[in-house]
Design a protein around this motif. Sequence first.
Motif, PDB file in Angstrom:
ATOM      1  N   GLN A 119      -9.395  -7.547  -5.871  1.00 55.06           N
ATOM      2  CA  GLN A 119      -8.736  -6.247  -6.052  1.00 55.06           C
ATOM      3  C   GLN A 119      -9.397  -5.207  -5.168  1.00 55.06           C
ATOM      4  O   GLN A 119     -10.579  -5.285  -4.889  1.00 55.06           O
ATOM      5  N   LEU A 120      -8.601  -4.242  -4.795  1.00 55.33           N
ATOM      6  CA  LEU A 120      -9.174  -3.087  -4.102  1.00 55.33           C
ATOM      7  C   LEU A 120      -9.037  -1.879  -4.998  1.00 55.33           C
ATOM      8  O   LEU A 120      -8.056  -1.765  -5.744  1.00 55.33           O
ATOM      9  N   ILE A 121     -10.019  -0.979  -4.934  1.00 53.34           N
ATOM     10  CA  ILE A 121      -9.823   0.295  -5.618  1.00 53.34           C
ATOM     11  C   ILE A 121      -9.991   1.402  -4.600  1.00 53.34           C
ATOM     12  O   ILE A 121     -10.959   1.436  -3.839  1.00 53.34           O
ATOM     13  N   TRP A 122      -8.999   2.273  -4.555  1.00 54.94           N
ATOM     14  CA  TRP A 122      -9.003   3.407  -3.625  1.00 54.94           C
ATOM     15  C   TRP A 122      -9.116   4.696  -4.443  1.00 54.94           C
ATOM     16  O   TRP A 122      -8.116   5.153  -5.034  1.00 54.94           O
ATOM     17  N   PRO A 123     -10.306   5.291  -4.503  1.00 50.30           N
ATOM     18  CA  PRO A 123     -10.470   6.532  -5.283  1.00 50.30           C
ATOM     19  C   PRO A 123      -9.501   7.628  -4.809  1.00 50.30           C
ATOM     20  O   PRO A 123      -9.256   7.768  -3.610  1.00 50.30           O
ATOM     21  N   GLU A 175      -8.372   5.140 -13.943  1.00 51.55           N
ATOM     22  CA  GLU A 175      -8.946   6.490 -13.935  1.00 51.55           C
ATOM     23  C   GLU A 175      -9.793   6.737 -12.675  1.00 51.55           C
ATOM     24  O   GLU A 175      -9.938   7.864 -12.225  1.00 51.55           O
ATOM     25  N   ARG A 176     -10.314   5.670 -12.072  1.00 52.01           N
ATOM     26  CA  ARG A 176     -11.152   5.860 -10.890  1.00 52.01           C
ATOM     27  C   ARG A 176     -10.370   5.871  -9.582  1.00 52.01           C
ATOM     28  O   ARG A 176     -10.891   6.302  -8.555  1.00 52.01           O
ATOM     29  N   GLY A 177      -9.169   5.348  -9.628  1.00 54.29           N
ATOM     30  CA  GLY A 177      -8.416   5.338  -8.378  1.00 54.29           C
ATOM     31  C   GLY A 177      -7.247   4.372  -8.457  1.00 54.29           C
ATOM     32  O   GLY A 177      -6.987   3.782  -9.506  1.00 54.29           O
ATOM     33  N   LEU A 178      -6.575   4.215  -7.311  1.00 52.83           N
ATOM     34  CA  LEU A 178      -5.474   3.265  -7.227  1.00 52.83           C
ATOM     35  C   LEU A 178      -6.046   1.866  -7.163  1.00 52.83           C
ATOM     36  O   LEU A 178      -6.938   1.596  -6.358  1.00 52.83           O
ATOM     37  N   VAL A 179      -5.525   0.982  -7.974  1.00 54.06           N
ATOM     38  CA  VAL A 179      -5.981  -0.410  -7.909  1.00 54.06           C
ATOM     39  C   VAL A 179      -4.893  -1.222  -7.228  1.00 54.06           C
ATOM     40  O   VAL A 179      -3.720  -1.172  -7.611  1.00 54.06           O
ATOM     41  N   ILE A 180      -5.283  -1.967  -6.197  1.00 58.99           N
ATOM     42  CA  ILE A 180      -4.338  -2.790  -5.451  1.00 58.99           C
ATOM     43  C   ILE A 180      -4.637  -4.248  -5.785  1.00 58.99           C
ATOM     44  O   ILE A 180      -5.739  -4.736  -5.539  1.00 58.99           O
ATOM     45  N   LEU A 181      -3.643  -4.906  -6.391  1.00 62.44           N
ATOM     46  CA  LEU A 181      -3.833  -6.291  -6.847  1.00 62.44           C
ATOM     47  C   LEU A 181      -3.195  -7.215  -5.820  1.00 62.44           C
ATOM     48  O   LEU A 181      -1.987  -7.153  -5.584  1.00 62.44           O
ATOM     49  N   ARG A 182      -4.037  -8.043  -5.208  1.00 63.28           N
ATOM     50  CA  ARG A 182      -3.542  -8.922  -4.142  1.00 63.28           C
ATOM     51  C   ARG A 182      -3.628 -10.372  -4.596  1.00 63.28           C
ATOM     52  O   ARG A 182      -4.639 -10.783  -5.165  1.00 63.28           O
ATOM     53  N   ASP A 183      -2.604 -11.143  -4.285  1.00 64.12           N
ATOM     54  CA  ASP A 183      -2.609 -12.580  -4.630  1.00 64.12           C
ATOM     55  C   ASP A 183      -3.772 -13.284  -3.962  1.00 64.12           C
ATOM     56  O   ASP A 183      -3.905 -13.234  -2.744  1.00 64.12           O
ATOM     57  N   GLY A 184      -4.595 -13.938  -4.753  1.00 61.97           N
ATOM     58  CA  GLY A 184      -5.647 -14.781  -4.194  1.00 61.97           C
ATOM     59  C   GLY A 184      -6.755 -14.021  -3.507  1.00 61.97           C
ATOM     60  O   GLY A 184      -7.617 -14.613  -2.868  1.00 61.97           O
ATOM     61  N   GLU A 185      -6.752 -12.688  -3.589  1.00 64.97           N
ATOM     62  CA  GLU A 185      -7.824 -11.928  -2.968  1.00 64.97           C
ATOM     63  C   GLU A 185      -8.355 -10.922  -3.960  1.00 64.97           C
ATOM     64  O   GLU A 185      -7.706 -10.627  -4.958  1.00 64.97           O
ATOM     65  N   LEU A 210       1.236   9.619  -8.745  1.00 68.65           N
ATOM     66  CA  LEU A 210       0.149   9.793  -7.768  1.00 68.65           C
ATOM     67  C   LEU A 210      -0.106  11.280  -7.519  1.00 68.65           C
ATOM     68  O   LEU A 210      -1.250  11.721  -7.396  1.00 68.65           O
ATOM     69  N   ALA A 211       0.995  12.064  -7.461  1.00 66.40           N
ATOM     70  CA  ALA A 211       0.848  13.505  -7.233  1.00 66.40           C
ATOM     71  C   ALA A 211       0.063  14.161  -8.364  1.00 66.40           C
ATOM     72  O   ALA A 211      -0.715  15.098  -8.133  1.00 66.40           O
ATOM     73  N   GLU A 212       0.219  13.647  -9.592  1.00 67.67           N
ATOM     74  CA  GLU A 212      -0.530  14.223 -10.718  1.00 67.67           C
ATOM     75  C   GLU A 212      -2.017  13.883 -10.622  1.00 67.67           C
ATOM     76  O   GLU A 212      -2.882  14.711 -10.894  1.00 67.67           O
ATOM     77  N   LEU A 213      -2.279  12.642 -10.221  1.00 64.14           N
ATOM     78  CA  LEU A 213      -3.674  12.189 -10.199  1.00 64.14           C
ATOM     79  C   LEU A 213      -4.410  12.639  -8.935  1.00 64.14           C
ATOM     80  O   LEU A 213      -5.633  12.731  -8.916  1.00 64.14           O
ATOM     81  N   ALA A 214      -3.664  12.877  -7.850  1.00 61.39           N
ATOM     82  CA  ALA A 214      -4.273  13.295  -6.583  1.00 61.39           C
ATOM     83  C   ALA A 214      -3.540  14.535  -6.074  1.00 61.39           C
ATOM     84  O   ALA A 214      -2.752  14.469  -5.138  1.00 61.39           O
ATOM     85  N   PRO A 215      -3.794  15.700  -6.734  1.00 57.80           N
ATOM     86  CA  PRO A 215      -2.987  16.899  -6.414  1.00 57.80           C
ATOM     87  C   PRO A 215      -3.142  17.366  -4.962  1.00 57.80           C
ATOM     88  O   PRO A 215      -2.291  18.093  -4.469  1.00 57.80           O
ATOM     89  N   HIS A 216      -4.216  16.920  -4.285  1.00 55.94           N
ATOM     90  CA  HIS A 216      -4.349  17.367  -2.882  1.00 55.94           C
ATOM     91  C   HIS A 216      -3.278  16.759  -1.985  1.00 55.94           C
ATOM     92  O   HIS A 216      -3.132  17.156  -0.831  1.00 55.94           O
ATOM     93  N   LEU A 217      -2.524  15.776  -2.498  1.00 57.24           N
ATOM     94  CA  LEU A 217      -1.504  15.134  -1.670  1.00 57.24           C
ATOM     95  C   LEU A 217      -0.137  15.809  -1.780  1.00 57.24           C
ATOM     96  O   LEU A 217       0.815  15.360  -1.166  1.00 57.24           O
ATOM     97  N   THR A 218      -0.055  16.874  -2.549  1.00 54.74           N
ATOM     98  CA  THR A 218       1.263  17.457  -2.818  1.00 54.74           C
ATOM     99  C   THR A 218       1.673  18.483  -1.766  1.00 54.74           C
ATOM    100  O   THR A 218       0.839  18.967  -0.994  1.00 54.74           O
ATOM    101  N   THR A 219       2.960  18.819  -1.771  1.00 51.64           N
ATOM    102  CA  THR A 219       3.458  19.785  -0.793  1.00 51.64           C
ATOM    103  C   THR A 219       2.800  21.146  -0.961  1.00 51.64           C
ATOM    104  O   THR A 219       2.524  21.827   0.021  1.00 51.64           O
ATOM    105  N   VAL A 262       0.579   5.396   1.704  1.00 48.58           N
ATOM    106  CA  VAL A 262      -0.757   5.885   1.373  1.00 48.58           C
ATOM    107  C   VAL A 262      -1.793   5.241   2.288  1.00 48.58           C
ATOM    108  O   VAL A 262      -1.708   4.048   2.597  1.00 48.58           O
ATOM    109  N   SER A 263      -2.765   6.028   2.727  1.00 47.63           N
ATOM    110  CA  SER A 263      -3.909   5.457   3.452  1.00 47.63           C
ATOM    111  C   SER A 263      -5.189   5.915   2.759  1.00 47.63           C
ATOM    112  O   SER A 263      -5.164   6.800   1.900  1.00 47.63           O
ATOM    113  N   TYR A 264      -6.287   5.303   3.150  1.00 48.65           N
ATOM    114  CA  TYR A 264      -7.555   5.520   2.465  1.00 48.65           C
ATOM    115  C   TYR A 264      -8.632   5.758   3.516  1.00 48.65           C
ATOM    116  O   TYR A 264      -8.770   4.976   4.453  1.00 48.65           O
TER     117      TYR A 264
END
Length: 369
Positions: free
Chosen positions: A43-47, A31-41, A87-96, A66-68
């Motif tokens: 997590q990142l969260i990108w709101p 709900e807070r953002g995209l979570v990026i799960l990395r092996d051995g590192e 992603l388009a639903e959760l971040a509508p500013h990214l849509t056409t 995607v960039s942050y």
Amino acid sequence: MPYDTEGPRFDGRFSDGQTAAAHNVRVAFHERGLVILRDGEEQLIWPYGALATAEPLSTHAVDALVSYRYQPGASLFVPSGGFARRLAELAPHLTTSAARRRAATPWLWAAAGVVVIGIAISAMQLSPARTIASMMPDNVRNALGERTIRAMTEGRKVCETPAGLRAVDTLSHRLTGAVPTGNRFQITVVDWGLVNAFATPGNRIVLTRGLIAKAGGPDEVAGVLAHEMGHGIELHPETGIVRSIGLAAAVELMLGGGGTVGNLGAMLLQLSYSRQAEREADERALDMLRGAGISANGIADFFRRIEGLSAGSNEGDGGGGVTGMLSTHPATADRLRRIAAAPRYPSTPALSPADWQAMKTMCGTPAGE
Ligand SMILES: [Zn+2]
């Protein structure tokens, strides 16, 4: 702190922008953002609100790059249409449709808002050209900058020895790193005898070989560069273009998305700045020099030196002249007084002797010629 994520996970490729390699990651929606799960590192969260995509997300998208905003250079590529749609639903500013609204914004401003802006401007003593310039989208500013640089470098060599480029980079980062404006400049050194420096739209600056050759040391080049950066930060080149072509043409230019900028390079060569613009650029420059611990004397020394040179020469302004710099950046006694009155602080040379040497010889012509 790991984020609990439910729902589907997607395979993606992640690059942190620091190292060249991209890594396989798993991506999930939280709900807070995209979570990026990395092996051995960790997590990142990108709101969602701070995300950008290379292309606006359409309902037909089959992937998303995607960039942050707060992790410049990092990118995430997810080759999945399902991911793009969620992603388009959760971040509508990214849509056409959001992109279309944004593209229309300057047009609406100009068409419906001219009267309002006019009133606001006269009430607030704002410059209309400056107001329009500040609404210019980055792609238009960059296109204008590129055109201008191309016009200035046409038929001339761009100086780019590796050591010279490193020296220019070192100086540029030392200056911009000293202030919180976040501007980053692209600096081009041109094999040109004219003594001058130009700021163009889109945070680009041209320095001539003649200017570097006539400078008495790296502090003088640093002072001139900081002054040009000051013009860039204050959007003076953009404002100058809007003023020259007129507000209506500027709006058209912005609508064309930079595709219709025409040849404005020659025009920028003719622009000279008002006293107020010079003062603003100097103030920015003094801030940067102080933050970087570079003496502010360089800038005044340089202007005094070229003033002396122009007084002692009979040449016109024909290419090799030193008066170009003075006509585009009037060095009034007032300016020099203000620079001299700036408080002193501890300083170190703007460049090491080796870097200064590299800068002076980067056009392949011996220094001082
Ligand atoms: Zn100036």
